[in-house]
Design a protein around this motif. Structure first.
Motif, PDB file in Angstrom:
ATOM      1  N   ARG A   1      32.186 -46.650   4.956  1.00 22.04           N
ATOM      2  CA  ARG A   1      32.586 -46.243   3.595  1.00 22.04           C
ATOM      3  C   ARG A   1      31.353 -45.957   2.744  1.00 22.04           C
ATOM      4  O   ARG A   1      31.324 -44.982   2.006  1.00 22.04           O
ATOM      5  CB  ARG A   1      33.435 -47.327   2.935  1.00 22.04           C
ATOM      6  CG  ARG A   1      34.893 -47.149   3.206  1.00 22.04           C
ATOM      7  CD  ARG A   1      35.731 -48.077   2.348  1.00 22.04           C
ATOM      8  NE  ARG A   1      36.378 -48.979   3.288  1.00 22.04           N
ATOM      9  CZ  ARG A   1      36.638 -50.255   3.118  1.00 22.04           C
ATOM     10  NH1 ARG A   1      36.324 -50.846   2.004  1.00 22.04           N
ATOM     11  NH2 ARG A   1      37.215 -50.965   4.051  1.00 22.04           N
ATOM     12  N   ARG A   2      30.365 -46.785   2.848  1.00 21.64           N
ATOM     13  CA  ARG A   2      29.126 -46.598   2.090  1.00 21.64           C
ATOM     14  C   ARG A   2      28.467 -45.272   2.477  1.00 21.64           C
ATOM     15  O   ARG A   2      28.024 -44.519   1.615  1.00 21.64           O
ATOM     16  CB  ARG A   2      28.185 -47.769   2.344  1.00 21.64           C
ATOM     17  CG  ARG A   2      27.083 -47.873   1.319  1.00 21.64           C
ATOM     18  CD  ARG A   2      26.261 -49.130   1.443  1.00 21.64           C
ATOM     19  NE  ARG A   2      27.109 -50.309   1.201  1.00 21.64           N
ATOM     20  CZ  ARG A   2      26.994 -51.465   1.835  1.00 21.64           C
ATOM     21  NH1 ARG A   2      26.076 -51.633   2.757  1.00 21.64           N
ATOM     22  NH2 ARG A   2      27.786 -52.465   1.559  1.00 21.64           N
ATOM     23  N   ARG A   3      28.428 -44.965   3.765  1.00 22.48           N
ATOM     24  CA  ARG A   3      27.852 -43.695   4.242  1.00 22.48           C
ATOM     25  C   ARG A   3      28.658 -42.497   3.717  1.00 22.48           C
ATOM     26  O   ARG A   3      28.087 -41.511   3.280  1.00 22.48           O
ATOM     27  CB  ARG A   3      27.803 -43.659   5.763  1.00 22.48           C
ATOM     28  CG  ARG A   3      26.692 -44.445   6.340  1.00 22.48           C
ATOM     29  CD  ARG A   3      26.613 -44.257   7.843  1.00 22.48           C
ATOM     30  NE  ARG A   3      25.842 -45.331   8.416  1.00 22.48           N
ATOM     31  CZ  ARG A   3      26.115 -45.940   9.550  1.00 22.48           C
ATOM     32  NH1 ARG A   3      27.148 -45.568  10.268  1.00 22.48           N
ATOM     33  NH2 ARG A   3      25.353 -46.912   9.981  1.00 22.48           N
ATOM     34  N   VAL A   4      29.974 -42.618   3.787  1.00 25.10           N
ATOM     35  CA  VAL A   4      30.831 -41.534   3.301  1.00 25.10           C
ATOM     36  C   VAL A   4      30.591 -41.311   1.803  1.00 25.10           C
ATOM     37  O   VAL A   4      30.442 -40.180   1.343  1.00 25.10           O
ATOM     38  CB  VAL A   4      32.323 -41.823   3.598  1.00 25.10           C
ATOM     39  CG1 VAL A   4      33.224 -40.862   2.845  1.00 25.10           C
ATOM     40  CG2 VAL A   4      32.586 -41.736   5.093  1.00 25.10           C
ATOM     41  N   VAL A   5      30.535 -42.388   1.059  1.00 23.60           N
ATOM     42  CA  VAL A   5      30.298 -42.285  -0.383  1.00 23.60           C
ATOM     43  C   VAL A   5      28.938 -41.640  -0.640  1.00 23.60           C
ATOM     44  O   VAL A   5      28.806 -40.746  -1.495  1.00 23.60           O
ATOM     45  CB  VAL A   5      30.407 -43.668  -1.069  1.00 23.60           C
ATOM     46  CG1 VAL A   5      29.863 -43.625  -2.484  1.00 23.60           C
ATOM     47  CG2 VAL A   5      31.840 -44.142  -1.063  1.00 23.60           C
ATOM     48  N   LEU A   6      27.914 -42.038   0.085  1.00 21.94           N
ATOM     49  CA  LEU A   6      26.582 -41.467  -0.090  1.00 21.94           C
ATOM     50  C   LEU A   6      26.563 -39.971   0.260  1.00 21.94           C
ATOM     51  O   LEU A   6      25.943 -39.172  -0.447  1.00 21.94           O
ATOM     52  CB  LEU A   6      25.548 -42.227   0.738  1.00 21.94           C
ATOM     53  CG  LEU A   6      25.187 -43.618   0.222  1.00 21.94           C
ATOM     54  CD1 LEU A   6      24.249 -44.324   1.201  1.00 21.94           C
ATOM     55  CD2 LEU A   6      24.562 -43.531  -1.153  1.00 21.94           C
ATOM     56  N   VAL A   7      27.248 -39.603   1.328  1.00 25.67           N
ATOM     57  CA  VAL A   7      27.311 -38.193   1.708  1.00 25.67           C
ATOM     58  C   VAL A   7      28.050 -37.389   0.640  1.00 25.67           C
ATOM     59  O   VAL A   7      27.602 -36.314   0.239  1.00 25.67           O
ATOM     60  CB  VAL A   7      27.972 -38.025   3.109  1.00 25.67           C
ATOM     61  CG1 VAL A   7      28.312 -36.568   3.379  1.00 25.67           C
ATOM     62  CG2 VAL A   7      27.057 -38.574   4.201  1.00 25.67           C
ATOM     63  N   VAL A   8      29.158 -37.903   0.175  1.00 29.69           N
ATOM     64  CA  VAL A   8      29.914 -37.200  -0.877  1.00 29.69           C
ATOM     65  C   VAL A   8      29.059 -37.061  -2.135  1.00 29.69           C
ATOM     66  O   VAL A   8      28.998 -35.989  -2.742  1.00 29.69           O
ATOM     67  CB  VAL A   8      31.250 -37.924  -1.178  1.00 29.69           C
ATOM     68  CG1 VAL A   8      31.898 -37.399  -2.446  1.00 29.69           C
ATOM     69  CG2 VAL A   8      32.199 -37.787   0.005  1.00 29.69           C
TER      70      VAL A   8
END
Length: 185
Positions: A11-18
Motif C-alpha cells: 500500500r505504501r508503494r502504491v501510494v508513493l507511485v500514485v
C-alpha cells in the motif's frame, strides 16, 4: 515478516507511485500553462500593443513591437504611484513611441481587461497584442477575451528563472479563481 506487514508495504508503494505520477503530471501541466504556454504567432499588424502590469521586461517588449511596426501605439498599464512619477504618461511618448497610459480599477488583470475593452471602444481597436509574462499569458488572454470582442494575440516578456516557482503558484491560484469565482468580465 507477516502478511499485514507485506500489505502495508505494498500500500505504501502504491501510494508513493500514485503521488509521484500526480506530481509529475501537475508539474508537466504547470510547465505547459505557465512556463512555456502555447501561443499563436503574432500578426504583422494590430491596432494596439497593450502592456499589462506585472514582472518582467514587459515595457521593453511592448515598445519594441511598436518600433517594429506591429501597431501604431502602446497602451501601458500603470499603477497610481507610477503614473504620478512618469512624466512620459503626460507627454504621450516614451522613448520615441506613442503611448497611452491607463490605470485600471481594480489594478488587477480583470480590471485591466475592463480597461482594455473601454480603450478599444474609444479608439476603434479591433485587434490587440497583449504583452505579459509567460506565466500570466493564458489567464490574461482569458480575462481580456471575456471583455473585449476583438482579436487577441499575446507576446511574452522574459522572466528570470528564479521567479517561476512563486509565479506559477500565484498564477495557478489566480487561474482557478478566474474559472470558478470570477467567470464574467
Amino acid at each position: 515478516m507477516t502478511k499485514t506487514d507485506t500489505r502495508r508495504r505494498r500500500r505504501r508503494r502504491v501510494v508513493l507511485v500514485v503521488l509521484a505520477v500526480v506530481l509529475v503530471g501537475a508539474s508537466a501541466l504547470a510547465a505547459r500553462l505557465f512556463v512555456w504556454p502555447s501561443l499563436p504567432p503574432l500578426p504583422d499588424k494590430a491596432d494596439a500593443i497593450i502592456q499589462l502590469g506585472g514582472p518582467g521586461n514587459r515595457r521593453s517588449v511592448a515598445l519594441d513591437l511598436v518600433r517594429e511596426g506591429r501597431a501604431p501605439v502602446a497602451a501601458i498599464s500603470v499603477s497610481d504611484e507610477e503614473r504620478a512619477v512618469a512624466g512620459w504618461c503626460d507627454d504621450g511618448r516614451l522613448r520615441g513611441v506613442p503611448v497611452i497610459c491607463f490605470h485600471s480599477e481594480p489594478f488587477t488583470t480583470r480590471g485591466e481587461a475592463r480597461s482594455i475593452e473601454q480603450l478599444a471602444r474609444e479608439h476603434g481597436w479591433h485587434s490587440v497584442i497583449l504583452v505579459t509574462s509567460p506565466d500570466q499569458a493564458k489567464r490574461a488572454e482569458l480575462r481580456v477575451r471575456r471583455c473585449y470582442p476583438g482579436q487577441i494575440f499575446v507576446a511574452t516578456a522574459h522572466l528570470p528563472w528564479y521567479w517561476y516557482p512563486g509565479q506559477v503558484l500565484y498564477q495557478a491560484a489566480a487561474m482557478v479563481k478566474a474559472y470558478t469565482i470570477e467567470t464574467s468580465c
